[in-house]
Design an enzyme around this catalytic site. Structure first.
Site: not given
Length: 289
Positions: A9, A87-88, A112, A193, A241
């Protein structure tokens, strides 16, 4: 050796994937059917600025990253030795490694994104010039105990995450430290996060239980551990995560320590390529701690 890297992202931009949707028409149609809206229209026209809303951003990036990977394999017929995603982007790394098919990954990412979009009133900011240890010390010294370290992107680029008012309070603190070269608030709606994502994590953990993951065929470097995924740990790591730090710097250092390693960013933008250059410049390749 070569590692393919998939962005997360922040790398989304209007127009991304423009040449891919028609080329991979069947997969694009499957994505539209799964999501209930047109992926091509979202990425090319960006109606209602939806492309920058988490619940839309994450599926869009996943699809464009995945199609970019399939195009790359189709054209070059070269499989990477390792894969990693920020991340993603880690979902695209798992897709590339065969842990799940295209639509399964999209279902995971859609959920998510929906869960993460519900965590409002949070904020994130990048701190440039300090190590993660120095950022942690500054947070403790100045009583900013409600802020977490979200991303360790390079030796001297750290992202912090917390409630909006706390990140705004941290701005003057970090800008007053002599080694800080920049304090840059990120354009996100939530404290990703961090501890503030624990509810989203718990919901996602339940959702994950209905999925079975296939054998991983390429080592996938985990954001959480900065080490390759273990087959029986996929469920727990994907859940963790969401509210754990992204250890990108350690992940890249782990890969660099393998020897002659090349990196190719697969997807829109060059954010990760820039971080690789920064990591190489700021530190010698050595085992990540």
């Amino acid at each position: 050796m070569i590692t393919y890297l998939f962005p997360g992202q922040g790398s989304q931009k209007q127009g991304m994937g423009s040449s891919l949707f028609d080329e991979f028409k069947d997969l694009t149609e499957q994505a539209d059917e799964t999501l209930g809206y047109s992926m091509k229209r979202l990425c090319l026209e960006n109606p209602y600025s939806n492309l920058h809303k988490t619940q839309f951003t994450q599926p869009a990036l996943y699809v464009v990253n995945a199609l970019s990977y399939l195009k790359k394999i189709q054209d070059n017929d070269i499989k990477p030795d390792y894969v990693a995603g920020h991340s993603l982007g880690e979902y695209n790394a798992l897709f590339a490694a065969g842990a799940f098919d295209f639509i399964t990954g999209l279902q995971l990412v859609r959920k998510r994104g929906e869960l993460m979009s519900m965590a409002t009133d949070g904020k994130m900011a990048a701190v440039m010039g300090l190590t993660a240890a120095q950022v942690s010390d500054a947070l403790q010294t100045h009583g900013l105990h409600t802020i977490d370290i979200a991303n360790m992107n390079s030796p001297h680029q750290v992202v912090i995450s917390g409630r909006k008012e706390d990140i705004e309070r941290a701005k003057s603190v970090f800008e007053g430290l002599k080694d800080v070269t920049m304090f840059h608030p990120l354009n996100v709606s939530g404290a990703f996060h961090s501890r503030y994502m624990s509810e989203a994590k718990q919901e996602f953990e339940k959702f994950l239980q209905s999925f079975h993951f296939s054998a991983i065929s390429i080592p996938v470097i985990s954001n959480v551990h900065a080490r390759p995924y273990e087959q029986d740990g996929i469920h727990s790591v994907l859940a963790d995560q969401i509210d754990h730090s992204v250890r990108w710097n350690d992940s890249i250092r782990y890969l660099l320590d393998k020897g002659r390693m090349e990196f190719e960013e697969v997807g829109p933008g060059h954010v990760l390529t820039g971080l690789i250059h920064r990591i190489k410049k700021e530190t010698e390749a050595s085992p990540a701690m």
